[in-house]
Design a protein around this motif. Structure first.
Motif, mmCIF file in Angstrom:
data_model
loop_
_atom_site.group_PDB
_atom_site.id
_atom_site.type_symbol
_atom_site.label_atom_id
_atom_site.label_comp_id
_atom_site.label_asym_id
_atom_site.label_seq_id
_atom_site.Cartn_x
_atom_site.Cartn_y
_atom_site.Cartn_z
ATOM 1 N N ASP A 117 6.722 12.883 -11.811
ATOM 2 C CA ASP A 117 8.225 12.613 -11.470
ATOM 3 C C ASP A 117 8.618 11.402 -12.165
ATOM 4 N N PHE A 118 9.125 11.700 -13.282
ATOM 5 C CA PHE A 118 9.407 10.268 -14.347
ATOM 6 C C PHE A 118 10.304 9.619 -13.463
ATOM 7 N N ASP A 119 11.376 9.885 -13.073
ATOM 8 C CA ASP A 119 12.333 9.357 -12.365
ATOM 9 C C ASP A 119 12.033 8.387 -11.268
ATOM 10 N N ALA A 120 11.018 8.974 -10.540
ATOM 11 C CA ALA A 120 10.561 8.265 -9.204
ATOM 12 C C ALA A 120 9.579 7.155 -9.885
ATOM 13 N N MET A 121 8.763 7.360 -10.855
ATOM 14 C CA MET A 121 8.065 6.258 -11.335
ATOM 15 C C MET A 121 8.869 5.327 -11.712
ATOM 16 N N VAL A 122 9.901 5.535 -12.631
ATOM 17 C CA VAL A 122 10.753 4.197 -13.085
ATOM 18 C C VAL A 122 11.498 3.489 -12.067
ATOM 19 N N ASP A 123 11.743 4.268 -10.789
ATOM 20 C CA ASP A 123 12.412 3.541 -9.764
ATOM 21 C C ASP A 123 11.475 2.582 -8.921
ATOM 22 N N LEU A 124 10.122 2.832 -9.169
ATOM 23 C CA LEU A 124 9.115 2.025 -8.462
ATOM 24 C C LEU A 124 8.619 0.598 -9.368
ATOM 25 N N VAL A 125 9.237 0.700 -10.569
ATOM 26 C CA VAL A 125 8.804 -0.620 -11.522
ATOM 27 C C VAL A 125 9.654 -1.386 -11.675
ATOM 28 N N ARG A 126 9.763 -2.813 -11.814
ATOM 29 C CA ARG A 126 10.749 -3.940 -12.016
ATOM 30 C C ARG A 126 11.288 -3.758 -13.337
ATOM 31 N N GLU A 127 12.435 -3.980 -13.541
ATOM 32 C CA GLU A 127 13.047 -4.011 -15.050
ATOM 33 C C GLU A 127 12.148 -4.925 -16.104
ATOM 34 N N ASP A 128 11.787 -6.095 -15.346
ATOM 35 C CA ASP A 128 10.978 -7.161 -16.181
ATOM 36 C C ASP A 128 9.500 -6.858 -16.018
ATOM 37 N N ALA A 129 8.908 -5.668 -15.887
ATOM 38 C CA ALA A 129 7.768 -5.273 -15.610
ATOM 39 C C ALA A 129 6.734 -5.606 -16.825
ATOM 40 N N VAL A 130 5.492 -6.242 -16.623
ATOM 41 C CA VAL A 130 4.797 -6.499 -17.795
ATOM 42 C C VAL A 130 3.503 -5.565 -17.636
ATOM 43 N N LEU A 131 3.049 -4.804 -18.890
ATOM 44 C CA LEU A 131 1.739 -4.186 -18.835
ATOM 45 C C LEU A 131 0.839 -4.669 -20.055
ATOM 46 N N LEU A 161 0.982 -1.157 0.024
ATOM 47 C CA LEU A 161 0.120 -0.010 -0.028
ATOM 48 C C LEU A 161 0.811 1.246 -0.044
ATOM 49 N N LYS A 162 2.120 1.198 1.159
ATOM 50 C CA LYS A 162 2.906 2.415 0.719
ATOM 51 C C LYS A 162 3.604 2.417 -0.746
ATOM 52 N N LEU A 163 3.764 1.393 -1.244
ATOM 53 C CA LEU A 163 4.304 1.380 -2.658
ATOM 54 C C LEU A 163 3.487 2.224 -3.781
ATOM 55 N N VAL A 164 2.246 1.807 -3.660
ATOM 56 C CA VAL A 164 1.093 2.168 -4.372
ATOM 57 C C VAL A 164 1.023 3.887 -4.117
ATOM 58 N N GLN A 165 1.135 4.308 -2.867
ATOM 59 C CA GLN A 165 1.066 5.680 -2.753
ATOM 60 C C GLN A 165 2.200 6.568 -3.040
ATOM 61 N N ARG A 166 3.310 5.792 -3.165
ATOM 62 C CA ARG A 166 4.328 6.711 -3.781
ATOM 63 C C ARG A 166 4.163 6.731 -5.069
ATOM 64 N N TYR A 167 3.435 5.520 -5.847
ATOM 65 C CA TYR A 167 3.388 5.534 -7.272
ATOM 66 C C TYR A 167 2.324 6.699 -7.395
ATOM 67 N N VAL A 168 1.181 7.002 -6.546
ATOM 68 C CA VAL A 168 0.218 7.733 -6.955
ATOM 69 C C VAL A 168 0.924 9.290 -6.903
ATOM 70 N N ASP A 169 1.718 9.460 -5.929
ATOM 71 C CA ASP A 169 2.324 10.810 -5.745
ATOM 72 C C ASP A 169 3.409 11.180 -6.944
ATOM 73 N N ALA A 170 4.170 9.989 -7.262
ATOM 74 C CA ALA A 170 4.890 10.366 -8.461
ATOM 75 C C ALA A 170 4.339 10.817 -9.766
ATOM 76 N N VAL A 171 3.154 10.028 -9.994
ATOM 77 C CA VAL A 171 2.524 10.260 -11.135
ATOM 78 C C VAL A 171 1.809 11.805 -10.880
ATOM 79 N N ALA A 172 1.250 12.200 -9.659
ATOM 80 C CA ALA A 172 0.711 13.370 -9.630
ATOM 81 C C ALA A 172 1.631 14.605 -9.950
ATOM 82 N N ARG A 173 3.048 14.243 -9.549
ATOM 83 C CA ARG A 173 4.196 15.211 -9.593
ATOM 84 C C ARG A 173 4.825 15.261 -11.091
#
Length: 477
Positions: free
Chosen positions: A369-383, A355-367
């Motif tokens: 903040d591209f670098d913060a968004m990248v840091d929260l996602v795994r290198e092998d992420a699937v979308l 839940l803390k991870l999701v909140q950091r993601y929400v905050d990064a998107v609102a700002r």
């Protein structure tokens, strides 16, 4: 038989075939309806209650298509009323104070109210002779002696309505679509009403309803040949170097607020299994790979908790045939599922770290903040983005696609985002609102269901916004 377009009122002819009844006569009307929906802010509670009462008074029970359309139109108004009532409870004010957006900012974890549960109103028709029974048990077992006569509809409703949530989840697991699960749950109750005379010989109403629901879904799947297939490459798009994931264009999210209530301790183990079952998308996708009867056997046996003999009886097959279907289904699931969990029939709830991870993601998107968004996602992420054909299997490919759309300096800048934490399929999720350049309103754009692993986002499944009302969310902020 016809229904009316909810946007322009144009009659919509029904072909009488399977599937959902259309709500709009064209894609243009659907989009206009999305644009014109207003959030509940500024809607006085008394006026909202009065409007709901007026709409209830105008409900047309016949024809069935008109009744369904009228009830669907009511669901959003009830969701607005629930939000305002929840705000009144949180603030302690005397009268609910409008302001869904303010509530979302103060209590984002609470902005996931259940949408209204549609009451079962059986269609008028021939009724049997009253039996004189005073009532019917609403538990798992009971007699049907009160389902005829003037009070029969109420008695029947009280008997079956308590099973609506778990039956809808059961249908959803078989189908993977929230809309179709909702429709086929209603079809289950209609079939049950038509077969109500058989209740005289039914010892377990819950098992009887499960049998009907399962066969309703199997009938649907026989008419629709739905098997996941790998995503195809999109010309001109770098999707990453990972293998293409399964594509399920019909897949939709399921709001956690509509899951069955937590069972009482005295309930039987099979009922506890139903309330605690997982709906994680990775499991749901794997289940959709199974043939329909195999799928039903595995879900009944390993998720809903039915015994081998009960499963065979419910499917109308021999014990040996049902056991064979379960064994083949289990073997296929072991190959398709990741080895992260041993028991996929147990509920998995997001941890505090998730839940803390999701909140950091929400905050990064609102700002933005591209670098913060990248840091929260795994290198092998699937979308993936059902029903759309776009897919990505690496962080680099994903953000190469996303970055131009969120960078204000980019010529393809899409707009400013506001994310709202929600819960779907037992997983953390966010509802995304977008304010396009030159506008002042945030409009519903997407629902992202997130799967986390080792402290980062491992998978994002992006859905279209038409289910915002099912999550109790407004279409605009």
């Amino acid at each position: 038989m016809t229904a009316s377009c909810q946007a322009c009122g144009t009659p919509i002819e029904s072909a009488g075939g399977p599937g959902r009844v259309a709500s709009y006569c064209s894609q243009a009307c659907r989009q206009r309806a999305y644009r014109e929906r207003r959030r509940p802010d500024g809607t006085p509670v008394r006026e909202l209650v009065s409007d709901i009462g007026s709409r209830l008074g105008r409900l047309r029970l016949q024809p069935g298509l008109a009744f369904h359309a009228d009830v669907e139109a009511l669901s959003t108004r009830f969701a607005q009323l629930r939000r305002l009532a929840r705000e009144a409870r949180q603030t302690g004010a005397g009268e609910a104070r409008p302001g869904g957006e303010a509530l979302a900012e103060r209590h984002p974890e609470n902005v996931t109210p259940d949408t209204v549960t549609k009451p079962l109103v059986p269609p008028p028709g021939p009724r049997g002779t009253p039996s004189g029974s005073a009532g019917i048990s609403s538990g798992s077992a009971g007699t049907s002696s009160g389902v005829h006569g003037p009070s029969g509809e109420d008695a029947f409703t009280s008997l079956v309505e308590g099973h609506r949530r778990e039956l809808r989840v059961h249908c959803y697991r078989l189908l993977g679509s929230y809309d179709e699960a909702d429709d086929l749950t209603q079809e289950t109750f209609l079939r049950a009403w038509r077969a109500r005379d058989a209740l005289e010989d039914v010892a377990n109403v819950r098992a009887w309803l499960y049998r009907i629901a399962t066969h309703v879904c199997l009938d649907f799947l026989r008419r629709h040949n739905r098997r996941p297939a790998p995503y195809e490459p999109v010309p001109g798009l770098d999707s990453g170097d990972g293998p293409p994931p399964p594509r399920l264009p019909w897949l939709q999210p399921f709001p956690d607020d509509q899951l069955p209530e937590t069972p009482a301790p005295q309930r039987r183990p099979d009922e506890e299994a139903v309330a605690g079952e997982t709906l994680e998308l990775v499991f749901l996708t794997a289940v959709q790979l199974l043939p329909p009867r195999q799928r039903a056997a595995v879900i009944l046996r390993d998720v809903a908790g039915w015994s081998a003999q009960e499963t065979a009886d419910l499917l109308g097959s021999t014990l040996a045939s049902a056991n064979s279907a379960v064994q083949r289904g289990r073997s296929a699931l072991r190959e398709a599922l990741p080895g992260r969990r041993e028991d996929w029939s147990a509920a998995a709830t997001p941890s505090a770290e998730d839940l803390k991870l999701v909140q950091r993601y929400v905050d990064a998107v609102a700002r933005a903040d591209f670098d913060a968004m990248v840091d929260l996602v795994r290198e092998d992420a699937v979308l993936t983005m059902p029903p759309n054909p776009f897919w990505f299997t690496s962080r680099d490919a994903l953000f190469a696609f996303v970055r131009p759309n969120i960078d204000p300096a980019s010529p393809t800048f899409f707009g400013h985002w506001r994310l709202m934490p929600v819960r779907a399929n037992g997983q953390p999720a966010v509802a995304g609102y977008l304010r396009r350049p030159g506008t002042s309103v945030f409009r519903a754009q997407l629902i992202d269901v997130l799967r986390t692993r080792e402290g980062r986002i491992a998978e994002i499944t992006t859905f279209e916004p038409h289910l915002f009302p099912a999550f109790g969310l407004p279409m605009t902020l």
